[in-house]
Design a protein around this motif. Structure first.
Motif, PDB file in Angstrom:
ATOM      1  N   CYS A 183       0.839  -1.201   0.000  1.00 49.43           N
ATOM      2  CA  CYS A 183       0.000   0.000   0.000  1.00 49.43           C
ATOM      3  C   CYS A 183       0.871   1.248   0.000  1.00 49.43           C
ATOM      4  O   CYS A 183       2.018   1.204   0.437  1.00 49.43           O
ATOM      5  CB  CYS A 183      -0.891   0.032   1.240  1.00 49.43           C
ATOM      6  SG  CYS A 183      -2.267  -1.112   1.185  1.00 49.43           S
ATOM      7  N   SER A 184       0.296   2.358  -0.446  1.00 50.37           N
ATOM      8  CA  SER A 184       1.036   3.618  -0.518  1.00 50.37           C
ATOM      9  C   SER A 184       1.053   4.428   0.772  1.00 50.37           C
ATOM     10  O   SER A 184       2.094   4.977   1.115  1.00 50.37           O
ATOM     11  CB  SER A 184       0.452   4.498  -1.632  1.00 50.37           C
ATOM     12  OG  SER A 184       0.655   3.880  -2.873  1.00 50.37           O
ATOM     13  N   PRO A 185      -0.059   4.564   1.484  1.00 51.08           N
ATOM     14  CA  PRO A 185      -0.010   5.451   2.652  1.00 51.08           C
ATOM     15  C   PRO A 185       0.960   4.925   3.712  1.00 51.08           C
ATOM     16  O   PRO A 185       1.093   3.724   3.906  1.00 51.08           O
ATOM     17  CB  PRO A 185      -1.434   5.438   3.200  1.00 51.08           C
ATOM     18  CG  PRO A 185      -2.257   4.622   2.292  1.00 51.08           C
ATOM     19  CD  PRO A 185      -1.359   3.955   1.305  1.00 51.08           C
ATOM     20  N   ILE A 186       1.638   5.854   4.388  1.00 48.88           N
ATOM     21  CA  ILE A 186       2.574   5.493   5.453  1.00 48.88           C
ATOM     22  C   ILE A 186       1.964   5.894   6.785  1.00 48.88           C
ATOM     23  O   ILE A 186       1.469   7.016   6.944  1.00 48.88           O
ATOM     24  CB  ILE A 186       3.929   6.210   5.257  1.00 48.88           C
ATOM     25  CG1 ILE A 186       4.573   5.763   3.953  1.00 48.88           C
ATOM     26  CG2 ILE A 186       4.858   5.953   6.438  1.00 48.88           C
ATOM     27  CD1 ILE A 186       5.842   6.517   3.614  1.00 48.88           C
ATOM     28  N   HIS A 187       2.002   4.971   7.754  1.00 50.20           N
ATOM     29  CA  HIS A 187       1.557   5.263   9.117  1.00 50.20           C
ATOM     30  C   HIS A 187       2.246   4.304  10.079  1.00 50.20           C
ATOM     31  O   HIS A 187       2.933   3.373   9.653  1.00 50.20           O
ATOM     32  CB  HIS A 187       0.027   5.173   9.224  1.00 50.20           C
ATOM     33  CG  HIS A 187      -0.542   3.892   8.740  1.00 50.20           C
ATOM     34  ND1 HIS A 187      -0.503   2.730   9.477  1.00 50.20           N
ATOM     35  CD2 HIS A 187      -1.152   3.569   7.575  1.00 50.20           C
ATOM     36  CE1 HIS A 187      -1.069   1.757   8.797  1.00 50.20           C
ATOM     37  NE2 HIS A 187      -1.457   2.239   7.626  1.00 50.20           N
ATOM     38  N   THR A 188       2.066   4.513  11.367  1.00 49.01           N
ATOM     39  CA  THR A 188       2.802   3.744  12.374  1.00 49.01           C
ATOM     40  C   THR A 188       2.421   2.276  12.420  1.00 49.01           C
ATOM     41  O   THR A 188       3.182   1.469  12.944  1.00 49.01           O
ATOM     42  CB  THR A 188       2.613   4.341  13.785  1.00 49.01           C
ATOM     43  OG1 THR A 188       1.221   4.362  14.094  1.00 49.01           O
ATOM     44  CG2 THR A 188       3.190   5.739  13.862  1.00 49.01           C
ATOM     45  N   HIS A 189       1.281   1.889  11.882  1.00 55.36           N
ATOM     46  CA  HIS A 189       0.849   0.488  11.941  1.00 55.36           C
ATOM     47  C   HIS A 189       1.527  -0.378  10.874  1.00 55.36           C
ATOM     48  O   HIS A 189       1.165  -1.532  10.700  1.00 55.36           O
ATOM     49  CB  HIS A 189      -0.668   0.368  11.800  1.00 55.36           C
ATOM     50  CG  HIS A 189      -1.437   1.178  12.804  1.00 55.36           C
ATOM     51  ND1 HIS A 189      -1.041   1.349  14.104  1.00 55.36           N
ATOM     52  CD2 HIS A 189      -2.592   1.857  12.680  1.00 55.36           C
ATOM     53  CE1 HIS A 189      -1.911   2.104  14.739  1.00 55.36           C
ATOM     54  NE2 HIS A 189      -2.866   2.432  13.900  1.00 55.36           N
ATOM     55  N   TRP A 232      19.551 -15.151   9.815  1.00 60.59           N
ATOM     56  CA  TRP A 232      18.122 -15.446   9.850  1.00 60.59           C
ATOM     57  C   TRP A 232      17.457 -14.859  11.087  1.00 60.59           C
ATOM     58  O   TRP A 232      18.028 -14.860  12.170  1.00 60.59           O
ATOM     59  CB  TRP A 232      17.882 -16.957   9.796  1.00 60.59           C
ATOM     60  CG  TRP A 232      18.517 -17.570   8.599  1.00 60.59           C
ATOM     61  CD1 TRP A 232      19.666 -18.299   8.556  1.00 60.59           C
ATOM     62  CD2 TRP A 232      18.055 -17.476   7.253  1.00 60.59           C
ATOM     63  NE1 TRP A 232      19.951 -18.662   7.264  1.00 60.59           N
ATOM     64  CE2 TRP A 232      18.978 -18.166   6.438  1.00 60.59           C
ATOM     65  CE3 TRP A 232      16.961 -16.863   6.643  1.00 60.59           C
ATOM     66  CZ2 TRP A 232      18.829 -18.270   5.058  1.00 60.59           C
ATOM     67  CZ3 TRP A 232      16.829 -16.973   5.264  1.00 60.59           C
ATOM     68  CH2 TRP A 232      17.741 -17.668   4.494  1.00 60.59           C
ATOM     69  N   GLY A 233      16.244 -14.382  10.873  1.00 58.35           N
ATOM     70  CA  GLY A 233      15.479 -13.837  11.988  1.00 58.35           C
ATOM     71  C   GLY A 233      14.024 -13.667  11.611  1.00 58.35           C
ATOM     72  O   GLY A 233      13.583 -14.047  10.524  1.00 58.35           O
ATOM     73  N   TYR A 234      13.279 -13.079  12.546  1.00 60.53           N
ATOM     74  CA  TYR A 234      11.852 -12.824  12.352  1.00 60.53           C
ATOM     75  C   TYR A 234      11.643 -11.372  11.945  1.00 60.53           C
ATOM     76  O   TYR A 234      12.291 -10.470  12.479  1.00 60.53           O
ATOM     77  CB  TYR A 234      11.076 -13.080  13.638  1.00 60.53           C
ATOM     78  CG  TYR A 234      11.204 -14.486  14.168  1.00 60.53           C
ATOM     79  CD1 TYR A 234      10.894 -15.587  13.366  1.00 60.53           C
ATOM     80  CD2 TYR A 234      11.615 -14.722  15.470  1.00 60.53           C
ATOM     81  CE1 TYR A 234      11.006 -16.875  13.851  1.00 60.53           C
ATOM     82  CE2 TYR A 234      11.721 -16.012  15.966  1.00 60.53           C
ATOM     83  CZ  TYR A 234      11.419 -17.085  15.157  1.00 60.53           C
ATOM     84  OH  TYR A 234      11.527 -18.365  15.642  1.00 60.53           O
ATOM     85  N   ILE A 235      10.710 -11.154  11.028  1.00 56.46           N
ATOM     86  CA  ILE A 235      10.275  -9.805  10.681  1.00 56.46           C
ATOM     87  C   ILE A 235       9.033  -9.554  11.532  1.00 56.46           C
ATOM     88  O   ILE A 235       7.979 -10.144  11.304  1.00 56.46           O
ATOM     89  CB  ILE A 235       9.962  -9.664   9.179  1.00 56.46           C
ATOM     90  CG1 ILE A 235      11.187 -10.044   8.344  1.00 56.46           C
ATOM     91  CG2 ILE A 235       9.518  -8.229   8.875  1.00 56.46           C
ATOM     92  CD1 ILE A 235      10.915 -10.163   6.858  1.00 56.46           C
ATOM     93  N   GLN A 236       9.189  -8.701  12.518  1.00 51.33           N
ATOM     94  CA  GLN A 236       8.151  -8.503  13.537  1.00 51.33           C
ATOM     95  C   GLN A 236       7.402  -7.200  13.306  1.00 51.33           C
ATOM     96  O   GLN A 236       8.010  -6.147  13.111  1.00 51.33           O
ATOM     97  CB  GLN A 236       8.811  -8.475  14.916  1.00 51.33           C
ATOM     98  CG  GLN A 236       7.847  -8.263  16.052  1.00 51.33           C
ATOM     99  CD  GLN A 236       8.566  -8.311  17.386  1.00 51.33           C
ATOM    100  OE1 GLN A 236       9.307  -9.246  17.667  1.00 51.33           O
ATOM    101  NE2 GLN A 236       8.353  -7.310  18.206  1.00 51.33           N
ATOM    102  N   HIS A 237       6.073  -7.272  13.356  1.00 50.06           N
ATOM    103  CA  HIS A 237       5.235  -6.082  13.300  1.00 50.06           C
ATOM    104  C   HIS A 237       5.496  -5.312  14.597  1.00 50.06           C
ATOM    105  O   HIS A 237       5.327  -5.847  15.690  1.00 50.06           O
ATOM    106  CB  HIS A 237       3.762  -6.505  13.173  1.00 50.06           C
ATOM    107  CG  HIS A 237       2.816  -5.378  13.012  1.00 50.06           C
ATOM    108  ND1 HIS A 237       1.851  -5.092  13.946  1.00 50.06           N
ATOM    109  CD2 HIS A 237       2.685  -4.458  12.026  1.00 50.06           C
ATOM    110  CE1 HIS A 237       1.157  -4.044  13.539  1.00 50.06           C
ATOM    111  NE2 HIS A 237       1.647  -3.654  12.368  1.00 50.06           N
ATOM    112  N   ALA A 238       5.973  -4.067  14.472  1.00 46.85           N
ATOM    113  CA  ALA A 238       6.468  -3.328  15.635  1.00 46.85           C
ATOM    114  C   ALA A 238       5.407  -3.144  16.723  1.00 46.85           C
ATOM    115  O   ALA A 238       5.725  -3.241  17.908  1.00 46.85           O
ATOM    116  CB  ALA A 238       7.022  -1.981  15.198  1.00 46.85           C
TER     117      ALA A 238
END
Length: 150
Positions: free
Chosen positions: A34-40, A52-58
């Motif tokens: 998606c184009s819009p940028i926000h903290t989520h 190797w590691g996990y990509i975590q939703h902050a």
């Protein structure tokens, strides 16, 4: 754990985003562009072993997994977020080649492989390597500035 970053599809300029944009997406929520940028849509990298590691939703702490969680996922397997931390959820962030590499050997791609991915295009795993599947890891404060993810 790294500082938060955005994952930007280089050719379309769109970003990894949990579908719906929730700060706490449900398990199984698809990753889309998606184009819009926000903290989520901020991510962190949690190193587990070597590269190797996990990509975590902050915000939620959930991590990106191939749907079904398999280490040997097939082409076109959708990427989703959930709480499962297993071998099938390990990725490497290859900033030199601009690839997101799954531990099973496939790469993150916009579904269909288009370099001009449209809004809400799903992100999937695929074995092909081409210009339309390059991603940059960029600052949440400046989406044009690449950051080193450590």
């Amino acid at each position: 754990m790294s500082e938060p970053f955005l994952i930007k599809h280089m050719s379309s300029g769109k970003f990894f985003h949990p579908r719906g944009g929730s700060e706490n997406p449900c398990d199984g929520t698809e990753i889309i562009l998606c184009s819009p940028i926000h903290t989520h849509m901020h991510w962190k990298f949690v190193r587990v072993e070597g590269q190797w590691g996990y990509i975590q939703h902050a915000e939620s702490g959930k991590i990106i997994n191939p749907k079904g969680g398999s280490l040997c996922s097939g082409n076109e397997t959708e990427l989703v977020v959930n709480n499962d931390r297993q071998q099938g959820a390990l990725f490497s962030l290859d900033a030199c080649n601009h690839h997101l590499v799954h531990k099973g050997g496939k790469f993150a791609h916009p579904q269909g492989g288009s370099p001009c991915a449209g809004e809400e295009t799903k992100v999937v795993l695929h074995s092909d390597v081409h210009a339309g599947m390059k991603f940059a890891f960029v600052s949440p404060c400046n989406a044009n500035q690449e950051v080193k993810v450590v």
